[in-house]
Design a protein around this motif. Structure first.
Motif, PDB file in Angstrom:
ATOM      1  N   PRO A 180       0.946  -1.500  -0.357  1.00 33.10           N
ATOM      2  CA  PRO A 180      -0.137  -0.005  -0.159  1.00 33.10           C
ATOM      3  C   PRO A 180       0.784   1.808   0.344  1.00 33.10           C
ATOM      4  N   ARG A 181       1.791   1.259   0.923  1.00 28.69           N
ATOM      5  CA  ARG A 181       2.859   2.349   0.236  1.00 28.69           C
ATOM      6  C   ARG A 181       4.136   2.058   0.858  1.00 28.69           C
ATOM      7  N   TYR A 182       5.341   2.379   0.241  1.00 29.57           N
ATOM      8  CA  TYR A 182       6.705   2.079   0.453  1.00 29.57           C
ATOM      9  C   TYR A 182       7.794   3.809   1.562  1.00 29.57           C
ATOM     10  N   ASN A 183       7.977   3.243   1.577  1.00 27.56           N
ATOM     11  CA  ASN A 183       9.868   4.109   2.300  1.00 27.56           C
ATOM     12  C   ASN A 183      11.360   3.952   1.227  1.00 27.56           C
ATOM     13  N   VAL A 184      11.911   4.987   0.760  1.00 21.70           N
ATOM     14  CA  VAL A 184      13.179   4.823  -0.516  1.00 21.70           C
ATOM     15  C   VAL A 184      13.715   5.767   0.455  1.00 21.70           C
ATOM     16  N   TYR A 185      15.183   4.813   0.990  1.00 23.18           N
ATOM     17  CA  TYR A 185      16.110   5.399   1.266  1.00 23.18           C
ATOM     18  C   TYR A 185      17.032   5.561   0.134  1.00 23.18           C
ATOM     19  N   LYS A 186      17.929   6.627   0.711  1.00 23.80           N
ATOM     20  CA  LYS A 186      19.339   6.996  -0.229  1.00 23.80           C
ATOM     21  C   LYS A 186      20.382   7.085   0.164  1.00 23.80           C
TER      22      LYS A 186
END
Lengths: 303, 303
Positions: free
Chosen positions: A112-118
């Motif tokens: 349903p939702r995501y986290n994005v790490y850089k």
């Protein structure tokens, strides 16, 4: 890049939709269409839920080892069939075939939702999909989720507070060290928490114990465990929503109450915490805590 | 019952005997005849060494689960083929057959020394055999031992201090919680320690990493790890012998020295610590820390 903060308070419409998402496939389709963007607690009851972590391939071997060395917070369920593959998985569970995990899967859209790490820093929290971030070099890993034994507790007459209250499970950073594995070092367990009456703790331990692939039995319980785990304030969660009493008060207002004893489990968000503590380069993708990937197989298929 | 305390300072004769015990079988025979009653560090180099824990059968399922949930301190290698069986083992390692573990074994006599616990309390430390304690209801478990990767470190040009000095590896209680499993709760990791130059730590991590079944890579390293692990005094070991500098001084005298950085591994004595923290009834038998069971298979067979 700005960080989106997302609160997962479910609207009346979301709650109604939840009731219609009765299978893993329906839940993935609704997430893919961005019709459903909320916590998956109570969605597709009895279907296996999973944490998602997607890494550049050069970190894959260390991540497998991290899971092998920390099977309580990070029980590895499956991984991409090949780098870059977002639709086919290889099962790590002897009792579950690769095919039965998820038909017609798209790991870039089906949470349903995501986290994005850089470069090990969270840059987007709660985005609806990660199609634009996915590369040919990304390897996905699925890790067990403690929402997977909640049905079993409820069947045994042990209601799960956050589920009854239609909230997301409270999650905290703890001070229990994760066993280091290559590039992943210096991190600690995250833990999920559900209050139960003190008299029921041995039954809660016994029922969840069998769910090895989804964190198994608790790691700590009792009011004294709060300080022992290094949780500074039981009302201040790091992920999910704050725990409440049955009457909707902050849990700290009943400190010491034998009817509201905090019980802590290892939590798959430990994988995201390990990412933030490691010096990783590139884009790392993950589910937004509470918004899990739901599989075609059942919770009890992993026993 | 009185507690025998045993110091494992090796005499000249013991050191000479050590050199003649070149295989697991020779080492077991010498232990059985009570010719060899010392630390097994340096005995039968490259042969797999193991921790022994023997429990009443009613605790066997919880102990298997304790190992599964804590594979770094408690990597399960094998167990009795049936309750009461002290000669036949079933391997838990995919790469090692049950037959190749130890031919003509007698678990009651084949460690150089043993500990005996009654009702979770240590009542005999360092006794030469446990034949009179063994019952038809006892189930034995073998757990990996970190002495098993010392040869690999030495082959890589990384000398292991206690082995060079002909001493037993230093072991400590730490504050890292063991993940609870049924009757086994409230215990912590024990850790073994070997000092290495700071510049070599990444190589030490890399070499020991492959030895999953014998604790794998370290859990902590650096002078700051001493306090972080809750080790009160690096010179005061709970098992084994105190660590020394290359010059034979207490290790604390070179606090902060980059050439003498403490490196800590998970340790199989965690199983005995878990016994002491649990409310168990009956006789529990174990090897005396440092005096391991030596197998027929090689250290590298478990990779």
């Amino acid at each position: 890049m700005s960080i989106t903060t997302t609160r997962l308070t479910r609207s009346k419409e979301a709650t109604e939709l939840t009731l219609r998402l009765t299978t893993g496939e329906l839940a993935r389709q609704a997430a893919r269409a961005n019709e459903y963007t909320n916590s998956t607690s109570g969605v597709a009851p009895t279907y296996l839920q999973a944490n998602l972590l997607v890494l550049p391939s050069r970190y894959a071997a260390d991540f497998r080892n991290l899971c092998a060395r920390n099977p309580v917070p990070c029980p590895l369920i499956a991984e991409s069939a090949a780098p870059g593959d977002f639709s086919r998985l290889v099962s790590h569970l002897p009792s579950v075939s690769s095919k039965s995990l998820a038909e017609g899967l798209d790991l870039r859209t089906d949470c349903p939702r995501y986290n994005v790490y850089k470069d090990s820093k969270l840059v987007h929290a709660g985005v609806p999909d990660v199609t634009d971030q996915w590369t040919e070099d990304h390897v996905a890993f699925l890790v067990g989720c403690s929402q997977s034994f909640e049905s079993a507790l409820e069947r045994a007459g042990l209601p799960v507070r956050h589920s009854v209250q239609d909230r997301t499970v409270p999650m905290y950073r703890s001070n229990i060290p994760l066993n280091a594995a290559g590039v992943f070092s210096g991190s600690t367990y995250t833990v999920s928490m559900r209050p139960f009456p003190a008299k029921d703790i041995e039954r809660v331990r016994e029922i969840s114990r069998a769910y090895h692939a989804t964190h198994g039995e608790p790691v700590a319980w009792g009011w004294d465990a709060v300080a022992r785990l290094g949780v500074e304030n039981i009302d201040e969660v790091q992920w999910g929503q704050a725990p409440l009493t049955e009457d909707g008060q902050p849990l700290s207002t009943v400190f010491g109450d034998e009817e509201n004893v905090p019980v802590f489990w290892g939590c798959g968000v430990s994988t995201q915490e390990a990412v933030m503590k490691a010096p990783l380069e590139g884009a790392i993708l993950a589910h937004f805590p509470g918004c899990m990937l739901i599989m075609d197989c059942g919770e009890d298929d992993v026993l």
